[in-house]
Motif scaffolding. Sequence first.
Motif, PDB file in Angstrom:
ATOM      1  N   VAL A 157     -79.591-102.392 -29.334  1.00 15.29           N
ATOM      2  CA  VAL A 157     -80.433-103.572 -29.510  1.00 15.29           C
ATOM      3  C   VAL A 157     -80.900-103.651 -30.960  1.00 15.29           C
ATOM      4  CG1 VAL A 157     -82.562-104.735 -28.814  1.00 15.29           C
ATOM      5  CG2 VAL A 157     -81.230-103.442 -27.129  1.00 15.29           C
ATOM      6  N   LEU A 158     -80.699-104.812 -31.559  1.00 13.88           N
ATOM      7  CA  LEU A 158     -81.223-105.090 -32.899  1.00 13.88           C
ATOM      8  C   LEU A 158     -82.502-105.878 -32.707  1.00 13.88           C
ATOM      9  CD1 LEU A 158     -81.009-105.266 -35.964  1.00 13.88           C
ATOM     10  CD2 LEU A 158     -79.447-107.169 -35.707  1.00 13.88           C
ATOM     11  N   LEU A 159     -83.630-105.290 -33.059  1.00 13.33           N
ATOM     12  CA  LEU A 159     -84.937-105.881 -32.784  1.00 13.33           C
ATOM     13  C   LEU A 159     -85.557-106.377 -34.074  1.00 13.33           C
ATOM     14  CD1 LEU A 159     -87.312-106.349 -30.772  1.00 13.33           C
ATOM     15  CD2 LEU A 159     -88.059-104.018 -31.332  1.00 13.33           C
ATOM     16  N   LYS A 160     -85.715-107.682 -34.190  1.00 13.13           N
ATOM     17  CA  LYS A 160     -86.300-108.237 -35.416  1.00 13.13           C
ATOM     18  C   LYS A 160     -87.821-108.223 -35.338  1.00 13.13           C
ATOM     19  CE  LYS A 160     -82.760-111.098 -37.435  1.00 13.13           C
ATOM     20  NZ  LYS A 160     -82.558-112.419 -38.063  1.00 13.13           N
ATOM     21  N   ARG A 161     -88.420-107.968 -36.459  1.00  8.06           N
ATOM     22  CA  ARG A 161     -89.881-107.975 -36.534  1.00  8.06           C
ATOM     23  C   ARG A 161     -90.393-109.408 -36.421  1.00  8.06           C
ATOM     24  NH1 ARG A 161     -93.296-106.413 -42.014  1.00  8.06           N
ATOM     25  NH2 ARG A 161     -95.373-106.450 -41.091  1.00  8.06           N
ATOM     26  N   GLY A 162     -91.399-109.614 -35.587  1.00  8.92           N
ATOM     27  CA  GLY A 162     -92.032-110.928 -35.483  1.00  8.92           C
ATOM     28  C   GLY A 162     -92.694-111.314 -36.792  1.00  8.92           C
ATOM     29  N   ALA A 163     -92.852-112.612 -36.998  1.00 10.23           N
ATOM     30  CA  ALA A 163     -93.334-113.112 -38.285  1.00 10.23           C
ATOM     31  C   ALA A 163     -94.739-112.640 -38.616  1.00 10.23           C
ATOM     32  CB  ALA A 163     -93.291-114.638 -38.299  1.00 10.23           C
ATOM     33  N   SER A 164     -95.499-112.254 -37.605  1.00 16.07           N
ATOM     34  CA  SER A 164     -96.826-111.730 -37.927  1.00 16.07           C
ATOM     35  C   SER A 164     -97.096-110.430 -37.188  1.00 16.07           C
ATOM     36  CB  SER A 164     -97.910-112.758 -37.618  1.00 16.07           C
ATOM     37  OG  SER A 164     -97.914-113.075 -36.240  1.00 16.07           O
ATOM     38  N   ALA A 165     -96.031-109.681 -36.948  1.00 16.84           N
ATOM     39  CA  ALA A 165     -96.193-108.410 -36.240  1.00 16.84           C
ATOM     40  C   ALA A 165     -96.578-107.306 -37.216  1.00 16.84           C
ATOM     41  CB  ALA A 165     -94.893-108.043 -35.532  1.00 16.84           C
ATOM     42  N   THR A 166     -97.563-106.522 -36.853  1.00 21.81           N
ATOM     43  CA  THR A 166     -97.844-105.305 -37.612  1.00 21.81           C
ATOM     44  C   THR A 166     -96.725-104.303 -37.345  1.00 21.81           C
ATOM     45  OG1 THR A 166     -99.036-104.301 -35.791  1.00 21.81           O
ATOM     46  CG2 THR A 166    -100.330-105.627 -37.337  1.00 21.81           C
ATOM     47  N   LEU A 167     -96.663-103.280 -38.191  1.00 19.79           N
ATOM     48  CA  LEU A 167     -95.648-102.243 -37.942  1.00 19.79           C
ATOM     49  C   LEU A 167     -95.877-101.589 -36.590  1.00 19.79           C
ATOM     50  CD1 LEU A 167     -94.493-100.300 -41.022  1.00 19.79           C
ATOM     51  CD2 LEU A 167     -93.845-102.519 -40.112  1.00 19.79           C
ATOM     52  N   GLU A 168     -97.139-101.425 -36.232  1.00 18.90           N
ATOM     53  CA  GLU A 168     -97.409-100.788 -34.945  1.00 18.90           C
ATOM     54  C   GLU A 168     -96.865-101.646 -33.799  1.00 18.90           C
ATOM     55  OE1 GLU A 168    -101.057 -98.563 -34.581  1.00 18.90           O
ATOM     56  OE2 GLU A 168    -101.383 -99.459 -32.617  1.00 18.90           O
ATOM     57  N   GLU A 169     -97.034-102.948 -33.902  1.00 20.97           N
ATOM     58  CA  GLU A 169     -96.511-103.828 -32.853  1.00 20.97           C
ATOM     59  C   GLU A 169     -94.984-103.796 -32.823  1.00 20.97           C
ATOM     60  OE1 GLU A 169    -100.212-107.018 -32.808  1.00 20.97           O
ATOM     61  OE2 GLU A 169     -98.459-107.389 -34.063  1.00 20.97           O
ATOM     62  N   LEU A 170     -94.369-103.752 -33.990  1.00 19.50           N
ATOM     63  CA  LEU A 170     -92.905-103.657 -34.037  1.00 19.50           C
ATOM     64  C   LEU A 170     -92.448-102.357 -33.370  1.00 19.50           C
ATOM     65  CD1 LEU A 170     -90.069-104.481 -35.042  1.00 19.50           C
ATOM     66  CD2 LEU A 170     -90.606-103.329 -37.202  1.00 19.50           C
ATOM     67  N   LEU A 171     -93.098-101.263 -33.754  1.00 18.46           N
ATOM     68  CA  LEU A 171     -92.698 -99.974 -33.198  1.00 18.46           C
ATOM     69  C   LEU A 171     -92.954 -99.934 -31.689  1.00 18.46           C
ATOM     70  CD1 LEU A 171     -94.013 -97.719 -36.113  1.00 18.46           C
ATOM     71  CD2 LEU A 171     -91.623 -98.210 -35.568  1.00 18.46           C
ATOM     72  N   MET A 172     -94.040-100.560 -31.247  1.00 25.06           N
ATOM     73  CA  MET A 172     -94.313-100.586 -29.804  1.00 25.06           C
ATOM     74  C   MET A 172     -93.296-101.454 -29.064  1.00 25.06           C
ATOM     75  SD  MET A 172     -96.656 -98.480 -29.300  1.00 25.06           S
ATOM     76  CE  MET A 172     -97.198 -98.771 -27.612  1.00 25.06           C
ATOM     77  N   ALA A 173     -92.801-102.505 -29.700  1.00 28.48           N
ATOM     78  CA  ALA A 173     -91.748-103.307 -29.062  1.00 28.48           C
ATOM     79  C   ALA A 173     -90.493-102.450 -28.911  1.00 28.48           C
ATOM     80  CB  ALA A 173     -91.470-104.561 -29.881  1.00 28.48           C
ATOM     81  N   GLY A 174     -90.198-101.641 -29.933  1.00 30.87           N
ATOM     82  CA  GLY A 174     -89.089-100.693 -29.811  1.00 30.87           C
ATOM     83  C   GLY A 174     -89.353 -99.673 -28.717  1.00 30.87           C
ATOM     84  N   GLU A 175     -90.604 -99.277 -28.609  1.00 22.53           N
ATOM     85  CA  GLU A 175     -90.986 -98.311 -27.567  1.00 22.53           C
ATOM     86  C   GLU A 175     -90.738 -98.885 -26.171  1.00 22.53           C
ATOM     87  OE1 GLU A 175     -92.417 -95.374 -28.758  1.00 22.53           O
ATOM     88  OE2 GLU A 175     -92.838 -94.435 -26.820  1.00 22.53           O
ATOM     89  N   TYR A 176     -90.988-100.183 -25.986  1.00 24.58           N
ATOM     90  CA  TYR A 176     -90.679-100.837 -24.705  1.00 24.58           C
ATOM     91  C   TYR A 176     -89.216-100.628 -24.338  1.00 24.58           C
ATOM     92  CZ  TYR A 176     -94.587-103.775 -23.053  1.00 24.58           C
ATOM     93  OH  TYR A 176     -95.756-104.223 -22.502  1.00 24.58           O
ATOM     94  N   ILE A 177     -88.334-100.824 -25.331  1.00 22.86           N
ATOM     95  CA  ILE A 177     -86.899-100.712 -25.048  1.00 22.86           C
ATOM     96  C   ILE A 177     -86.533 -99.255 -24.751  1.00 22.86           C
ATOM     97  CG2 ILE A 177     -84.580-101.083 -26.002  1.00 22.86           C
ATOM     98  CD1 ILE A 177     -85.891-103.298 -27.767  1.00 22.86           C
ATOM     99  N   MET A 178     -87.052 -98.345 -25.575  1.00 24.27           N
ATOM    100  CA  MET A 178     -86.732 -96.938 -25.345  1.00 24.27           C
ATOM    101  C   MET A 178     -87.322 -96.423 -24.039  1.00 24.27           C
ATOM    102  SD  MET A 178     -86.826 -95.142 -29.120  1.00 24.27           S
ATOM    103  CE  MET A 178     -85.963 -93.657 -28.550  1.00 24.27           C
ATOM    104  N   ALA A 179     -88.532 -96.906 -23.719  1.00 24.28           N
ATOM    105  CA  ALA A 179     -89.160 -96.465 -22.469  1.00 24.28           C
ATOM    106  C   ALA A 179     -88.337 -96.905 -21.264  1.00 24.28           C
ATOM    107  CB  ALA A 179     -90.586 -97.006 -22.370  1.00 24.28           C
ATOM    108  N   GLY A 180     -87.548 -97.970 -21.437  1.00 27.07           N
ATOM    109  CA  GLY A 180     -86.684 -98.429 -20.351  1.00 27.07           C
ATOM    110  C   GLY A 180     -85.432 -97.583 -20.218  1.00 27.07           C
TER     111      GLY A 180
END
Lengths: 343, 343, 343, 343
Positions: free
Chosen positions: A204-227
């Motif tokens: 999965v190539l996950l693009k950073r949202g236009a106003s996402a903090t790094l923590e939010e980006l990393l947590m979105a990645g965490e959602y995918i990995m947690a799955g």
Amino acid sequence: MLVVMKVDASDTEIEAVCAAIRGLGYEPHSMPGEQRTAVCITGNKGPVDKDRLSQLEGVREVIPVSKPYKLVSLETKNERTIVDVRGEPIGGQVLTLIAGPCSVETEDRTMAIAEGLCGMGVKFFRAGAYKPRTSPYAFQGLEEEGLRILAKVRDELGLRIVTEVLSEETLSAVAEVADVLQIGARNMQNTALLKKVGKCTLPVLLKRGASATLEELLMAGEYIMAGGNHQVVFCERGIRAFGDHVRNTLDVSAIAAVKELSHLPVLGDPSHAAGKRNLVPPLARAAVAAGADGLLIEVHTDPSTAWSDGAQTLELGVFQRLAEELRRYRETFGPAPSETHAS
Amino acid sequence: MLVVMKVDASDTEIEAVCAAIRGLGYEPHSMPGEQRTAVCITGNKGPVDKDRLSQLEGVREVIPVSKPYKLVSLETKNERTIVDVRGEPIGGQVLTLIAGPCSVETEDRTMAIAEGLCGMGVKFFRAGAYKPRTSPYAFQGLEEEGLRILAKVRDELGLRIVTEVLSEETLSAVAEVADVLQIGARNMQNTALLKKVGKCTLPVLLKRGASATLEELLMAGEYIMAGGNHQVVFCERGIRAFGDHVRNTLDVSAIAAVKELSHLPVLGDPSHAAGKRNLVPPLARAAVAAGADGLLIEVHTDPSTAWSDGAQTLELGVFQRLAEELRRYRETFGPAPSETHAS
Amino acid sequence: MLVVMKVDASDTEIEAVCAAIRGLGYEPHSMPGEQRTAVCITGNKGPVDKDRLSQLEGVREVIPVSKPYKLVSLETKNERTIVDVRGEPIGGQVLTLIAGPCSVETEDRTMAIAEGLCGMGVKFFRAGAYKPRTSPYAFQGLEEEGLRILAKVRDELGLRIVTEVLSEETLSAVAEVADVLQIGARNMQNTALLKKVGKCTLPVLLKRGASATLEELLMAGEYIMAGGNHQVVFCERGIRAFGDHVRNTLDVSAIAAVKELSHLPVLGDPSHAAGKRNLVPPLARAAVAAGADGLLIEVHTDPSTAWSDGAQTLELGVFQRLAEELRRYRETFGPAPSETHAS
Amino acid sequence: MLVVMKVDASDTEIEAVCAAIRGLGYEPHSMPGEQRTAVCITGNKGPVDKDRLSQLEGVREVIPVSKPYKLVSLETKNERTIVDVRGEPIGGQVLTLIAGPCSVETEDRTMAIAEGLCGMGVKFFRAGAYKPRTSPYAFQGLEEEGLRILAKVRDELGLRIVTEVLSEETLSAVAEVADVLQIGARNMQNTALLKKVGKCTLPVLLKRGASATLEELLMAGEYIMAGGNHQVVFCERGIRAFGDHVRNTLDVSAIAAVKELSHLPVLGDPSHAAGKRNLVPPLARAAVAAGADGLLIEVHTDPSTAWSDGAQTLELGVFQRLAEELRRYRETFGPAPSETHAS
């Protein structure tokens, strides 16, 4: 976690905070200071629920100490992940170039672009069959027909297909064609979709949202990995700031910072950041210089007639010169992890 | 649309721009100025594709004149829309208060809150059965069980249910219980979901994304209306800015500006903007004073034990005093359309 | 202050941090957690130098606990300051309206505006003799001639003069005419000027910089108070955000938050935030509803011929209706300190 | 300039706009469109006052076409400016490295750093004698004593001195020592100071304000050039955005865009952008790759005891390796004007 009390917090209030911490199963450590008392928490295995404590009487602020992400963290896995896409790596020594038009266009035009890229040694082809557009009246992509054309690019030329998935309902159709599933900036916090691609076996190539903090980006990645899907690649494509000289402000520091926080690869997307062709090459160079593992770039045989995003799309020949320069840079200077220079 | 040429653009380049405009079926009007030439376009019925022209030789900039939204626009429908929710209006003279806990909690707790609100004359109940959380490890909502409890609130107390839909797949289940479908800020540009609720017969409460421009917000509403669902209510819930004194920066000017641009109602969400309880009442007052048609507010019988967002949740009694004050304000000063004061 | 160690920090590194803390004259308290160790610092009378500790080996982050401001803080002086301007208060029960044109214009025009305002019971007159303009080619104010006209407004009509000081060199000339010295948003961190007005005996109206955090705003006020001038009034005039529907985004939460953090009065400036006339009334209402002690508003007898900022300037009659409405609001609802509602 | 009328604007209103344009001495060109009328303006030599027209009845929006800057513009002077600093260039083929501690420290320490840099072939020394600090209680610089030490660095080692001027009153003292006058980000719109350095004969290094648009930055340069001083060097040092992973978000696209808009040199400041040492090298590389003519970098013999900004300061040896790498990059790839790659 640290609970900072107000200057005039009473002993009773401090004791109540300590009791609440004990009630959560942790150990409080009251630290009286000159001005105010702070209470440290130990004994917690994961993040403590900040909300419960911040509401108690006399509490001024609750400061978290641990980061909430785990699987994506370089502290958890102290070894760089290299994502394998049918034999081609993303991450590691190689600079990955993912190129192609914004949208899948007619079969002829799309194949022409793909053949051109193939001839330059590009291994990854990007093009959207489903397009997220600001306007409902704008071209929304060729959809199924676009997937068919992408399958042809993959099958006849061997290019790895990177294409966006916009919807839970079309995910399985996209997954039949894609080698890498792209989640766009607008869907970075579409948790339903994140959970669903977390169950896929494709990278999965996950693009950073236009106003996402790094923590939010990393947590979105965490959602995918947690799955269960550990093949995640981040992509910085520009943030929304106040400037009007570009479409989005490419945050190259995010590229460098993700490399410090996470073991996962990170790419840059200079095309969507620049919004206009002239600025794509300098932003591409800057992203690579900041440590990106590769780039996503919009390329077309005839940008002036591209069906979408033409203004920021490079003509094939321009892209070729840029690609050669960037590869030469990478060979000369290496992936340059900041660690080796800053210690 | 106005095409601004570079200072040194040649006559040939200017003529090529005019030819391209004619090729699109419009009429070019070349306007030589002291410094540079600009070419005006007339004859277009809708927005002109900016990309095609901006790439021609000698062009410096292309400036759109028309706005891309139509159905949501006050210029299209010069009459305020009042959304009817089982006999209760959103928009018009009345101030709509939508209150309840962040998440649906146990049946007993949820019913207790709902009964408390009912007793104060509140007509709309908000609570999430599906929660979009930054962390995959945080509580994701009671899901189906949450919907069952919401149905009970609706059936026993008659409250209108406003609840978030997170996913295409659960939309039909949510729609069986909800009176208003809420699209959260994270999904404001989830176009797949927007298209899907555009086919529903229920009103949609559309929250502004944390970094959405007004045009993007209005275009997201346009997606829903273009699908056939004309019952759209906007909601300002704070934007992402640099400040750290609140969770999100409530942009009250967006409330006033939406009232000038669109005929649709607009609400404010002071709870998510403030992020902490103390700031909820002043932000609630400010949103109403700026012209909001109502508010979304998190309320709980015991905020300190709320399952999520407790720190920004008002206790029932505090909410009651605030609600009375706001209704008194509305009765005294009216909905105060800016038009009547500024002309 | 809390020093958070990396997960893999060694005992030697932790001990070195403790030694460094002792070396600064404070006491370290090592708190081993499940994942990592944190070291609390006590014994410090003021802020600890974060930089020294953040650079030690094995340190991940240094988190300050105390706020750096003192004199402006409500924790230091737990009583609201009312600034007295020749017998008229800023702060307290009264809503202070400061009105007038952007720039001082001709004597006749300026007197006409001032007389109109006087007749409505306005006590404070605003107009710039020195104007900070983005362009060196734009009108820079009438300068000395402008001061002469302001002195006439003050002497003949008794209005209190609020006017901007742009420069150390013209401060003494401005101070002879002004009743309140205004520091504009562009100079909020012009520390040379802050120090200089800190030595004056006139009250200072300090506008928040377009991208200043609340802490920076409060620290700018601290500069003035530390110089000995305790008559500081803050003013929120909109921050720079990504939106294009207003000139600046009025951050009403800053008004409410300053009231929670500081004992000093805070005003709102809806004119510079809105940038266009239609949005001034709703923003004015929102600022007052959020708890502002008053407003700065641009008013003119004939806005369409105003020498600067005409587009956001209210005509006298429109201002009068708005002023009456706002005063009625204040009488009905009081200054509404958030404390009374949120506890 | 383009005046866009409202959809329902009457013929009388359109005619009034045309009359107003004629009244300003320009020529109106009414362009009736399908939806609305727009009026183009020609005949103006400079920018038209937008405010006058935007207030007329029936006007929806006024859109400027010309840019307000002239002297700084590449359209005005189509040749790159190389600023000469006692025989050393800023701009052109060479990569200019300006290095040194944040503040001037003791004579011994400062000389040691300067000698170290001299030995590496660095030609420009940066260090502040006057420091703009957020807190009035923080170290404000050694002031006159600092200038004395800088003069010694200049006289004994021949290094060119780049140092900040904070105040009109100390400008002449700073100018006796400095080879380049630095205007910091906080003072970018301190117009009194800009006008004053515009009268100096020394080159000026002008840092972009934390929330300045490119137009505002260029206009601040225009202030200096309009005063007669044409030796202006811009510097991108990071903007204020929402992220918390760096102190400021380095906007590398601003570097590339300034090169397209202006003939003046532009530098990058990775130290103030990063805020922490580890991220300085990747940001330095990115700035150079984006086309910066040089860098401002904080360097110290012993960063852990630096008097200010230690956390973001590189140790001499680390800087040396970085400097060699950057020079090698520049020699290999050249100044890379985007023009040559994007056409």
